[in-house]
Design a protein around this motif. Sequence first.
Motif: not given
Length: 260
Positions: A22-51
Amino acid sequence: MAYQNEWLLWEAEDEIDEIEHRPPTEEFLFYQAVANGDLDAVRKNCEQERFLDSQGVGVLSRNAITNLKYHFVITTAMITRLCKQKGMELELAFRMSDFYIQKLDDIHTIEGVRNLHDVMVLDYTEKMRRICRSDTNSRHINICKEYIYSHIKERITVEDLAEVLGVSASYLSRLFKKETGDSVSVYIRRQKIEMAKNLLQYSEYSMIEIANRLSFSSQSHFIQQFKEVAGMTPKKYRDLNHAIQWDIEIGSQPDGQEDG
């Protein structure tokens, strides 16, 4: 040499044509969300079990648990380096990485790896959130910055912020300028442009889509504002940066030298 020959044979097999990454867009935006301290985005990613979504992420091992562990290590390594670049102390970043990767030795289920992944990314995110927000500003200004960060996709005015704080807009304007050196509007614009840079580099959103997502009045207004802050048009910024998906610092260069 034997491995090279095996790769050439594997590459020629019909099955490899069916493997799509798959295109790396989602992956990089997730890494950026962690590095930017974006808890809402990271929690949502975890809740959706994207990993756990193995579709398009590549097969690194035929064993499902080992495969997930390999992806865990990759995620941890990428996040560690991005957080270091964003201000996390080097020793802390790598000690956290060592700790969580070593914890993998004691985990033998997919659910266990997923849980550790969620704990790990939220730990990094929470620490980066504090780093991104830590400064010597007064409580009022820190609340303003937190509100702006949390509502960056919306249209925000000094009146909105003043209402949240229960103070007058004129008082808040003077205080914000005194403590940060910027007017409220300039600070908000700069934060929106930083978010736009991430979207230009790591997503496929069009200019109008980015303008709308960040509540600019029009595409032309977004382009004008972006150029004033970044010194170039959004298109030029994307042309220069969009392909540099993995441009993450892994070591300093000697004085006077830069990566080619």
